[in-house]
Design a protein around this motif. Structure first.
Motif, PDB file in Angstrom:
ATOM      1  N   VAL A 148       0.806  -1.258  -0.054  1.00 28.30           N
ATOM      2  CA  VAL A 148      -0.157  -0.021   0.080  1.00 28.30           C
ATOM      3  C   VAL A 148       0.949   1.116  -0.023  1.00 28.30           C
ATOM      4  O   VAL A 148       1.702   1.621   0.973  1.00 28.30           O
ATOM      5  CB  VAL A 148      -0.833   0.034   1.236  1.00 28.30           C
ATOM      6  CG1 VAL A 148      -1.761   1.154   1.180  1.00 28.30           C
ATOM      7  CG2 VAL A 148      -1.753  -1.063   1.360  1.00 28.30           C
ATOM      8  N   LYS A 156      -9.021   2.518   5.978  1.00 34.14           N
ATOM      9  CA  LYS A 156      -9.210   3.294   5.038  1.00 34.14           C
ATOM     10  C   LYS A 156      -7.972   3.441   3.709  1.00 34.14           C
ATOM     11  O   LYS A 156      -8.326   3.351   2.332  1.00 34.14           O
ATOM     12  CB  LYS A 156      -9.189   4.840   5.166  1.00 34.14           C
ATOM     13  CG  LYS A 156      -9.250   5.815   4.206  1.00 34.14           C
ATOM     14  CD  LYS A 156      -9.435   7.089   4.781  1.00 34.14           C
ATOM     15  CE  LYS A 156      -9.240   8.441   3.870  1.00 34.14           C
ATOM     16  NZ  LYS A 156      -9.133   9.751   4.551  1.00 34.14           N
ATOM     17  N   TYR A 157      -6.711   3.141   4.334  1.00 34.36           N
ATOM     18  CA  TYR A 157      -5.614   3.235   3.469  1.00 34.36           C
ATOM     19  C   TYR A 157      -5.441   1.618   2.941  1.00 34.36           C
ATOM     20  O   TYR A 157      -4.991   1.284   1.821  1.00 34.36           O
ATOM     21  CB  TYR A 157      -4.324   3.571   3.892  1.00 34.36           C
ATOM     22  CG  TYR A 157      -4.526   5.167   4.385  1.00 34.36           C
ATOM     23  CD1 TYR A 157      -4.363   5.847   3.318  1.00 34.36           C
ATOM     24  CD2 TYR A 157      -5.114   5.429   5.420  1.00 34.36           C
ATOM     25  CE1 TYR A 157      -4.707   7.494   3.690  1.00 34.36           C
ATOM     26  CE2 TYR A 157      -5.041   6.708   5.881  1.00 34.36           C
ATOM     27  CZ  TYR A 157      -4.861   7.850   4.971  1.00 34.36           C
ATOM     28  OH  TYR A 157      -5.058   9.031   5.249  1.00 34.36           O
ATOM     29  N   ASN A 159      -7.140  -1.101   2.879  1.00 36.79           N
ATOM     30  CA  ASN A 159      -8.400  -1.712   1.990  1.00 36.79           C
ATOM     31  C   ASN A 159      -8.306  -1.096   0.506  1.00 36.79           C
ATOM     32  O   ASN A 159      -9.289  -1.460  -0.339  1.00 36.79           O
ATOM     33  CB  ASN A 159      -9.551  -1.701   2.575  1.00 36.79           C
ATOM     34  CG  ASN A 159      -9.550  -2.742   3.621  1.00 36.79           C
ATOM     35  OD1 ASN A 159      -8.757  -3.744   3.649  1.00 36.79           O
ATOM     36  ND2 ASN A 159     -10.226  -2.264   4.743  1.00 36.79           N
ATOM     37  N   ASN A 160      -7.624  -0.084   0.198  1.00 39.59           N
ATOM     38  CA  ASN A 160      -7.634   0.590  -0.923  1.00 39.59           C
ATOM     39  C   ASN A 160      -6.780  -0.047  -2.154  1.00 39.59           C
ATOM     40  O   ASN A 160      -5.505   0.041  -2.244  1.00 39.59           O
ATOM     41  CB  ASN A 160      -7.076   2.085  -0.859  1.00 39.59           C
ATOM     42  CG  ASN A 160      -7.108   2.815  -2.065  1.00 39.59           C
ATOM     43  OD1 ASN A 160      -7.694   2.516  -3.142  1.00 39.59           O
ATOM     44  ND2 ASN A 160      -6.541   4.232  -1.938  1.00 39.59           N
ATOM     45  N   ASP A 163      -4.262   1.644  -4.454  1.00 38.98           N
ATOM     46  CA  ASP A 163      -3.087   2.181  -3.821  1.00 38.98           C
ATOM     47  C   ASP A 163      -2.071   1.009  -3.956  1.00 38.98           C
ATOM     48  O   ASP A 163      -1.304   1.018  -2.679  1.00 38.98           O
ATOM     49  CB  ASP A 163      -3.322   2.894  -2.808  1.00 38.98           C
ATOM     50  CG  ASP A 163      -2.080   3.709  -2.335  1.00 38.98           C
ATOM     51  OD1 ASP A 163      -1.148   4.085  -3.215  1.00 38.98           O
ATOM     52  OD2 ASP A 163      -1.716   4.124  -0.980  1.00 38.98           O
ATOM     53  N   TYR A 188      -5.532  -6.744   5.100  1.00 42.37           N
ATOM     54  CA  TYR A 188      -6.676  -6.558   4.231  1.00 42.37           C
ATOM     55  C   TYR A 188      -7.884  -7.330   4.220  1.00 42.37           C
ATOM     56  O   TYR A 188      -7.750  -8.497   4.501  1.00 42.37           O
ATOM     57  CB  TYR A 188      -6.055  -7.111   2.480  1.00 42.37           C
ATOM     58  CG  TYR A 188      -7.086  -6.877   1.466  1.00 42.37           C
ATOM     59  CD1 TYR A 188      -7.517  -5.478   1.173  1.00 42.37           C
ATOM     60  CD2 TYR A 188      -7.947  -7.860   0.710  1.00 42.37           C
ATOM     61  CE1 TYR A 188      -8.501  -5.230   0.078  1.00 42.37           C
ATOM     62  CE2 TYR A 188      -8.779  -7.605  -0.364  1.00 42.37           C
ATOM     63  CZ  TYR A 188      -8.967  -6.124  -0.491  1.00 42.37           C
ATOM     64  OH  TYR A 188     -10.133  -6.237  -1.527  1.00 42.37           O
TER      65      TYR A 188
END
Length: 399
Positions: A148, A156-157, A159-160, A163, A188
């Protein structure tokens, strides 16, 4: 006259320093060096921050300083390949922030001289991590780079999926070879394979291993597929005694995927943490002969104050499970050094870095707790008496 006496004293000291063959001699301890197959009483001599000699007897007159380690174990500096130490940002509830700890306060006092941060930073913030923590630490700090880009900063980050770009991660790893020693995927929550696949792609591009914290368990991505198909030989599965991803199957046996993964060369790491080690998993799995390849803490502000505590406490648990002192030390020194391709560490070969832990094995009645607070009693534990980093004594419990 006083000035002349002082001059003579200084000259004599200088002459002694000039004649001394070694800077430091650790004498009479039980040396455990898994790389070189040594488990015996030996003297260890240091010069210019490197191991200079290991022998049955080294004359103390050849050293500027001699330390007696009689009755103690003398091991390479411990290597903890799963910590969280990006503590400089001030970001709340983040492993790139307040969930992490500065390393020097929690390493030398337990014999740890090298740590690998396990994915706190991604390619977007790694250089900030390097400037504010890595470059300022006396502990040797290496890093697994998070797939990531923003790093380990919460759901928020983490699971993106947008990215998790392999190429920028690989480019950053190649910019800092030997410092970024792997790629990390962690936490994740979704059912997709994207984090693992992109981490492996980045690791392949940069020619470094991947460490996997497999996140939330999903039937769409079973552990068997991860270990038998997705990971490469030399990749690392951490939290292997958590029980959160079917490491122990419903029949009470080691998951067949772990057995097949080990045959393929996948590495199994402890990564105890605050929620990744359970006696009800570790006891039956190790009784079936499935021991870890490396012992690590998953050090962070929660784990250090609950069941995990520190590196020696995790090592103690494997003594309690029946592993020998020599095997515990091997899995805390030479094995992790090999796993992260830092083979100049974790051993006492002449010319290797003079990172040393001097450990006492205390006898008594002790209790060790897991992630749930379950307790196992044991009659021995490690205590760190002294730590040497690059040939300098950096921790000395009893003077």
């Amino acid at each position: 006259m006083k000035l002349w006496i002082a001059f003579l004293s200084l000259a004599a000291s200088f002459a002694v320093a000039q004649q001394a063959q070694y800077d430091l001699l650790i004498q009479g301890g039980h040396v455990v060096d898994a790389k070189n197959g040594v488990s015996a009483v030996r003297d260890v001599a240091i010069r210019d921050g490197k191991i200079a000699a290991v022998s049955e007897h080294i004359d103390p007159a050849t050293a500027l300083k001699t330390v007696s380690a009689k009755g103690l174990y003398v091991t390479p500096g411990l290597i903890d390949i799963h910590v969280h130490v990006y503590a400089s940002t001030g970001e709340a509830h983040s492993y790139a922030g307040d969930n992490s700890v500065f390393p020097d306060g929690f390493t030398f006092r337990v014999g740890v001289t090298t740590v690998a941060d396990a994915g706190c930073a991604g390619y977007k913030n790694f250089e900030d991590f390097k400037e504010h923590v890595i470059d300022r630490s006396k502990t040797r700090v290496l890093a697994f780079l998070n797939i990531v880009g923003a790093g380990m900063r919460g759901p928020k980050y983490e699971n993106n999926l947008a990215d998790m770009e392999p190429q920028p991660a690989a480019d950053m790893a190649k910019k800092y070879p030997g410092l970024i020693i792997g790629i990390k995927t962690a936490h994740y929550a979704g059912p997709e394979w994207t984090p693992v696949e992109h981490a492996v792609e980045a690791g392949t591009l940069a020619k470094i291993p991947v460490m996997v914290d497999f996140g939330t368990n999903h039937p769409e991505r079973p552990i068997t597929d991860l270990l038998e198909k997705k990971l490469r030989p030399g990749d690392i599965y951490t939290h292997c005694y958590s029980g959160l991803r079917n490491e122990l199957d419903v029949s009470g046996h080691v998951n067949q995927g772990m057995i097949e993964g080990r045959k393929r060369g996948v590495i199994f790491d402890v990564g105890h943490g605050g929620g990744s080690f359970a006696w009800r998993i570790a006891v039956p799995i190790t009784k079936q002969g499935f021991w870890p390849d490396s012992i690590s803490t998953d050090l962070h502000i929660s784990s250090m104050n609950t069941g995990m505590k520190d590196m020696l406490n995790v090592m103690d648990k494997f003594l309690a499970l029946g592993m020998s002192v020599d095997d515990v030390i091997a899995r805390s020194t030479w094995n992790p050094a090999k796993e992260i391709h830092q083979e100049e560490l974790g051993n006492f070969s002449v010319g290797s870095a003079a990172d040393i832990a001097v450990l006492r094995v205390e006898k008594g009645h002790f209790g060790f707790t897991d992630m749930y607070g379950a307790r196992m009693d044991a009659n021995q534990k490690f205590l760190c008496e002294m730590t040497v980093r690059n040939g300098k004594i950096v921790y000395d419990l009893n003077g």
